[in-house]
Design an enzyme around this catalytic site. Structure first.
Site, PDB file in Angstrom:
ATOM      1  N   SER A 159     -42.180  19.513 -27.454  1.00 54.89           N
ATOM      2  CA  SER A 159     -42.566  19.433 -28.835  1.00 54.89           C
ATOM      3  C   SER A 159     -43.841  20.197 -29.185  1.00 54.89           C
ATOM      4  O   SER A 159     -44.133  20.365 -30.368  1.00 54.89           O
ATOM      5  CB  SER A 159     -42.755  17.963 -29.219  1.00 54.89           C
ATOM      6  OG  SER A 159     -43.808  17.388 -28.464  1.00 54.89           O
ATOM      7  N   LYS A 181     -52.858  20.369 -31.549  1.00 57.41           N
ATOM      8  CA  LYS A 181     -51.528  19.888 -31.952  1.00 57.41           C
ATOM      9  C   LYS A 181     -51.678  18.843 -33.053  1.00 57.41           C
ATOM     10  O   LYS A 181     -52.615  18.043 -33.041  1.00 57.41           O
ATOM     11  CB  LYS A 181     -50.825  19.310 -30.715  1.00 57.41           C
ATOM     12  CG  LYS A 181     -49.358  18.969 -30.923  1.00 57.41           C
ATOM     13  CD  LYS A 181     -48.696  18.584 -29.588  1.00 57.41           C
ATOM     14  CE  LYS A 181     -47.279  18.093 -29.780  1.00 57.41           C
ATOM     15  NZ  LYS A 181     -46.600  17.759 -28.513  1.00 57.41           N
ATOM     16  N   SER A 233     -43.075  18.163 -22.934  1.00 60.82           N
ATOM     17  CA  SER A 233     -43.432  18.818 -24.196  1.00 60.82           C
ATOM     18  C   SER A 233     -44.566  19.827 -24.153  1.00 60.82           C
ATOM     19  O   SER A 233     -44.794  20.534 -25.128  1.00 60.82           O
ATOM     20  CB  SER A 233     -43.776  17.772 -25.245  1.00 60.82           C
ATOM     21  OG  SER A 233     -42.622  17.382 -25.910  1.00 60.82           O
TER      22      SER A 233
HETATM   23  N1  GLN Z   1     -37.758  16.840 -25.049  1.00 61.00           N
HETATM   24  C1  GLN Z   1     -38.236  15.505 -24.832  1.00 61.00           C
HETATM   25  C2  GLN Z   1     -37.861  14.638 -26.009  1.00 61.00           C
HETATM   26  O1  GLN Z   1     -37.138  15.100 -26.832  1.00 61.00           O
HETATM   27  C3  GLN Z   1     -39.706  15.546 -24.548  1.00 61.00           C
HETATM   28  C4  GLN Z   1     -40.618  15.258 -25.651  1.00 61.00           C
HETATM   29  C5  GLN Z   1     -42.062  15.178 -25.260  1.00 61.00           C
HETATM   30  O2  GLN Z   1     -42.444  15.410 -24.118  1.00 61.00           O
HETATM   31  N2  GLN Z   1     -42.905  14.773 -26.214  1.00 61.00           N
HETATM   32  O3  GLN Z   1     -38.225  13.501 -26.112  1.00 61.00           O
END
Ligand code: GLN
Length: 488
Positions: free
Chosen positions: A143, A68, A167
């Site tokens: 993400s 990532k 995410s």
């Molecule tokens: N969907 C969550 C957010 O928008 C989770 C993001 C994450 O786990 N990095 O913050």
């Protein structure tokens, strides 16, 4: 695709016997990377000059993988999918990546993500939205969008991810694969771009549970550069996968799983929950006791707001170092540094992130801290204690992931846009981050031809048990190792 649809153990056998070389695997994976980039826009960088690694006894040696883009990789562009760092090349490796490298893993690309991990759609990457490999009109969730897309499309057996609210586990669900984040501090956060440090976890996306165990066995370990890491040397995830689950106990939360809790449930939600209960029946058939428990509705409904307050506050603080002076392209034409920083941050961040910084700054202001930030911490504690109470009786909590299959690509950008009961279901994975609990998502079927998933979350340090239960359940269902087909 000849090899990249296989599991890590299968590839290792082929490499060991000389039936295939690391170079051949890398060539195939790079070719697939370009195809997947053209179709789904999954990568920030494709490393066409990736070099083969010697084959050792390490299961990961010589096998391609994705990383990532919020993992620092020495000498290799690491943007976190943000315009503010679009040219940033770190001079050191994230600990987790250097451990993979030492194991002989070969990184072939850096995967696209919601900007700095802040988002759940995969549509806020500076390189454009990542499309779902099962259906290009759908999101991958985020993400870790590019990682999920690539693993599901069969580019390689695994890619790394990070998880602050869901995410790793939500994109895995939308893409029909496995997503695992271990207990907080099992994998070092050193070199991961920080989003919300008390919630940030590293982990992996794979197409089966054993591969997740194999990869995290390599990524984990105590690190002097991250004082929240702990000694996990006695934990051997792969060895723990016996498939023996007789007498194990799981529970699901009535308020999240019972269709009668929802005022106007969509057809997708109904089918998703029906599908979930089929998996619960299978769990029972293989000897796991599964019981329904009840959790205070108000507390469940509060989780998403707690997340907004804590994650935005921590993100605002963590990202105050992004000024365009130490990192990132400097803004030109200004005669004072304040205007320079303002220009860099205004132009560099997407509107979603700027909105989060406004919330973070607001809740951290001294006159608001008690009302928002400290209260959010208190509710976080209540949620963690509630889950910890469940873990006294149960090996884990089993719940559906999300409110149905992947959302449409032009769907909501805002995590607070639905009614409270639906939001509570969509966002319950955050509780795994509040408590630092080990948590794994595995596919459990299809709704409208798109994959859906369930999640098992257990108590801190109980990763072996959680993974073994997931492993046994995966075996009882026919969704292991699936490769996405978008019908083209
Ligand atoms: N969907 C969550 C957010 O928008 C989770 C993001 C994450 O786990 N990095 O913050």
């Amino acid at each position: 695709m000849k090899y990249m649809n296989k599991s890590i153990e299968e590839l290792h056998e082929l490499l060991k016997s000389g039936e295939v070389t690391s170079k051949e695997l890398i060539d195939e994976s790079l070719k697939l990377s370009h195809e997947v980039e053209d179709k789904y826009n999954a990568f920030v960088t494709i490393l066409d000059d990736a070099k083969e690694a010697p084959i050792t006894d390490n299961l990961l040696s010589g096998i391609p993988c994705g990383v990532k883009d919020n993992y620092s990789t020495r000498g290799i562009l690491s943007t976190g999918s943000s315009n503010t760092l679009k040219d940033y090349v770190p001079f050191f490796d994230a600990t987790a990546y250097s451990k993979l490298k030492k194991a002989g893993a070969v990184m072939v690309n850096k995967t696209a993500m919601d900007e700095f991990g802040m988002g759940g759609t995969g549509t806020t990457c500076h390189t454009g939205p990542v499309l779902n490999p099962w259906d290009k009109t759908r999101q991958c969730a985020g993400s870790s969008s590019g990682s999920a897309c690539a693993v599901a499309a069969g580019v390689y057996p695994y890619a790394t991810g990070s998880d602050t609210g869901d995410s790793i586990r939500k994109p895995a669900a939308y893409c029909g694969i496995v997503g695992y984040k271990p207990t907080y501090g099992m994998i070092s956060r050193y070199g991961l771009f920080p989003f919300a440090s008390s919630l940030d976890h590293l982990g992996v996306l794979t197409r089966n549970v054993k591969d997740a165990a194999i990869v995290v066995d390599e990524m984990k370990g105590i690190d002097k550069n991250d004082m929240t890491t702990w000694d996990s040397s006695k934990i051997k995830l792969k060895e723990a996968l016996t498939g023996e689950v007789k007498g194990k106990k799981l529970c699901y939360v009535k308020e999240l799983c019972d269709i009668n809790e929802y005022e106007n449930p969509s057809k997708e939600l109904k089918e998703h929950l029906e599908n979930f209960f089929k998996a619960v029946e299978l769990a029972k058939e293989i000897g796991i006791e599964v019981e329904e428990v009840s959790v205070n509705r108000t507390l469940l409904n509060a989780s998403a707001s707690v997340y907004v307050v804590i994650s935005c506050a921590e993100a605002t603080s963590n990202m105050s170092n992004l000024t365009g002076i130490i990192f990132g392209p400097r803004s030109k034409g200004f005669d004072n540094w304040i205007d320079m920083v303002k220009d860099y941050r205004t132009k560099g961040f997407s509107s979603l992130i700027k909105r989060r910084f406004v919330i973070g700054s607001y809740v951290l202001q001294s006159q608001n801290q008690e009302r928002y930030f400290r209260n959010a911490q208190r509710v976080r504690r209540l949620l963690v204690d509630t889950w910890k109470d469940l873990f006294k009786k149960y090996d884990g909590v089993i719940l559906p992931v999300g409110i149905g299959p992947a959302k449409h690509i032009d769907g909501s950008l805002d995590i607070l846009s639905n009614d409270l009961a639906t939001v509570a279901l969509d966002e319950h994975l955050q509780i795994g981050n509040y408590g630092g609990f080990p948590s794994i998502t595995i596919p459990d079927g299809f709704v409208d031809g798109l994959p859906v998933a369930l999640n098992i979350t257990g108590n801190c340090y109980d990763d072996e048990n959680v993974l073994n239960i997931a492993y046994a359940l995966e075996k009882a269902m026919p969704f292991k190792g699936q490769i996405a087909k978008d019908g083209e």
